[in-house]
Each structure stands twice: as C-alpha cells, then as structure tokens.
Design a protein around this motif. Structure first.
Motif, PDB file in Angstrom:
ATOM      1  N   LEU A  63      22.375 -14.118  44.639  1.00  0.00           N
ATOM      2  CA  LEU A  63      21.497 -14.403  43.503  1.00  0.00           C
ATOM      3  C   LEU A  63      20.029 -14.408  43.931  1.00  0.00           C
ATOM      4  N   GLU A  66      18.659 -11.056  44.009  1.00  0.00           N
ATOM      5  CA  GLU A  66      18.318 -10.601  42.663  1.00  0.00           C
ATOM      6  C   GLU A  66      17.002 -11.223  42.192  1.00  0.00           C
ATOM      7  N   ASN A 261      24.921 -21.375  38.423  1.00  0.00           N
ATOM      8  CA  ASN A 261      25.006 -21.013  37.006  1.00  0.00           C
ATOM      9  C   ASN A 261      23.626 -20.850  36.383  1.00  0.00           C
ATOM     10  N   ASP A 264      21.932 -17.616  37.769  1.00  0.00           N
ATOM     11  CA  ASP A 264      22.600 -16.460  37.182  1.00  0.00           C
ATOM     12  C   ASP A 264      22.187 -16.277  35.719  1.00  0.00           C
ATOM     13  N   HIS A 265      22.111 -17.379  34.988  1.00  0.00           N
ATOM     14  CA  HIS A 265      21.737 -17.298  33.573  1.00  0.00           C
ATOM     15  C   HIS A 265      20.288 -16.858  33.410  1.00  0.00           C
ATOM     16  N   LEU A 267      18.543 -14.990  35.382  1.00  0.00           N
ATOM     17  CA  LEU A 267      18.487 -13.549  35.651  1.00  0.00           C
ATOM     18  C   LEU A 267      18.996 -12.740  34.463  1.00  0.00           C
ATOM     19  N   SER A 268      20.021 -13.278  33.793  1.00  0.00           N
ATOM     20  CA  SER A 268      20.603 -12.538  32.664  1.00  0.00           C
ATOM     21  C   SER A 268      19.648 -12.433  31.483  1.00  0.00           C
ATOM     22  N   LEU A 269      18.641 -13.321  31.415  1.00  0.00           N
ATOM     23  CA  LEU A 269      17.689 -13.307  30.303  1.00  0.00           C
ATOM     24  C   LEU A 269      16.542 -12.322  30.511  1.00  0.00           C
TER      25      LEU A 269
END
Length: 306
Positions: A63, A66, A261, A264-265, A267-269
């Motif tokens: 992560l 990323e 979590n 990861d979240h 990054l997803s945004l």
C-alpha cells in the motif's frame, strides 16, 4: 585456484537498505512493547485474531508503494488533497497518519496538528486558522484533528457555546463545498472504537512510559464524558455528511486492520495513475588531483558510543 568472488557490493548495499527500512517498521510496531505483563495478557484476550505480522507488513509495504504513486500523480497533476482524521482519543488516527507519511516526501505530504487556539485566534472567524494550512497544487495535507474540534471536544468540554456550535453546523457544509469547488479533494475519516477498547488503550498508555505524554487531563475527561461525545459525534455526522464531502467510518478496534483498510480506501478514492518520469543516471564523479581533503579537529565529531 582461487574461486571467483561472487560478492556484489551494490546488492549488499541494497539488502542493507531494505533491512534498515524494515527496522523502521519494527520501531513503529514496538510502540506497544513496554507494557506490564498483566496488561499484555488482557490485551491478547481482547484481540485473539489480530492479523499475522508477516501479512500485515507485506500489505503495508504494498500500500505504501501505491501511496508513492499517488504522491507522484498529485505532484504531476497539481492536485490538491485534504484528508481529515477524526475520532475519539486513542482511536488510532496518529498511527495511520504515520504509516501514510512514512515513505512520502514531506514537501508534498504534510501533517497539520494545531494546538488549542490562542486568545487572538479565538476572536477570528472560526475557520480562519485552518485556511493557511490548505494545500497548493501538488500537495497533500493530513489534518490530525481539524475544524471538527468545534463539534466535538469544544462542545463537550464547554469551550464553545451552543449558539457557536449551531453556527458551525450551518457554516461547515458551505465551507467544505467551497473547498471542493476550488479543486480540493476532501476526504473525512472517523476512527471508531468501543468503550472497552478505549479503556484498554488508556491503561496501556498509563503503564507505558513512552506513551504517558499522550495522556492529557482532557483525554481523561473524555472517559468520564463518553456518552456526551457519542451524542456529539452522532449530531456532527447528521449535520455535516454532505455528498460533496461524506464521512467514512473506520472500525478501529484492530489497529493494524484499521490502518490497512483506511490506506486502501483512500487510494480507491483517487484517480491516480502512472506518470512520466525522466530516466535517472548517476553522473561521473569529478576528481581534482590538486584537491586535498582538510583534516577536521576530532572535537567536531559526534562521539561514537554505539
């Protein structure tokens, strides 16, 4: 006949650097190490299924790689990112912020943790002291607590009147819409822990000399006023959960899972991707045969005690 030397200095150096990197991770993880045996037993009883350390580190490093890509994209695209971290005392905000920023460039990603307002700041427009810390293009700002202090600690501890709190609820949605309209990507996280978990973490801080500084009289009062904080949080979310800047709740009883979590979240945004990089080549060292290195006096050197 002498066997060929398979030693690769560059490989050895890279392995040593990787070991140092892992040591940094272990140092952060050892923050819970100085505990009484009794507290350790109780903690393990309450967290029997915590994530495997190897799995945690592998996931965290992936992560974080990323996050570096995200940082490069923010710089390249001149994006502006603001992430707010809110939650009860000891909920884990600081831990996830450390892991987010651990490998990032502090000139790009910076943390803002403002102290209590001064007498002068108390007379200003409420949001005024936060505005100077907002990002320019190519920056990420992480607020370790934010303007939501007014809806939480200031309200519960009586530092703000009820009229001031209601004015805040009226103003904050439009303030945040203005930020979003200006091009800021605004993300708001609430770290949620149970009553029992907060009590456990406070006890750990009391018994850990390296963490006692984290406990303030205000923190101890938050235990007394648990229910008032709960009511304040519920109204805050009802009043300020807007489509342009919704709240995201991170279950925080398991600190390691909460960190993974949340990252990861986050990054997803973000619609980040690979950005072009110029190839880096190390230039040749210039040698001057007439140069002689000066011998510095020994008292200038730090004593080699270790």
């Amino acid at each position: 006949m002498t066997a060929p030397d398979d030693t690769n200095p560059t490989q050895d150096w890279l392995e040593a650097e990787l070991a140092d990197t892992l040591d940094e991770d272990y140092e952060l993880e050892l923050e819970d190490a100085v505990l009484s045996q009794e507290i350790k037993k109780i903690y393990k009883t309450h967290h029997p299924d915590t994530i495997d350390r190897r799995v945690y580190f592998q996931s965290l490093i992936r992560l974080q790689s990323e996050l570096i890509k995200l940082q490069d994209w923010v710089q390249h695209s001149k994006e502006k990112v603001v992430v707010l971290f809110e939650g009860r005392d000891s909920a884990g905000k600081g831990g996830v912020i450390k892991r987010i920023t651990q490998r990032l460039n502090p000139r790009v990603a910076r943390v803002v943790a403002l102290p209590a307002p001064t007498d002068r700041e108390k007379t200003q427009w409420y949001f005024q002291r936060y505005v100077p810390h907002l990002p320019a293009g190519g920056e990420i700002v992480l607020f370790d607590r934010s303007w939501y202090n007014r809806a939480g600690v200031e309200r519960v501890m009586g530092f703000a009147t009820e009229d001031e709190v209601q004015d805040f609820f009226h103003d904050v949605p439009e303030f945040e819409r203005m930020l979003v309209r200006s091009g800021i990507r605004l993300v708001k996280y609430w770290f949620s822990i149970t009553d029992e978990e907060q009590q456990m973490r406070f006890l750990m801080r009391i018994h850990d000399p390296m963490k006692q500084w984290k406990l303030s009289p205000m923190d101890l009062q938050s235990r007394v006023r648990w229910e008032l904080y709960t009511k304040a949080k519920e109204e805050m979310m009802a009043q300020t959960n807007i489509p342009e800047a919704p709240w995201y709740i991170v279950p925080g009883n398991d600190k390691k899972r909460a960190r993974l979590n949340c990252i990861d979240h986050l990054l997803s945004l973000m619609p980040y991707g690979e950005v072009p990089h110029e190839e880096i080549t190390l230039p040749d060292r210039v040698f001057n045969p007439a140069y002689e290195r000066a011998v510095l006096p020994p008292e200038l050197y730090v004593p080699a005690k270790y």
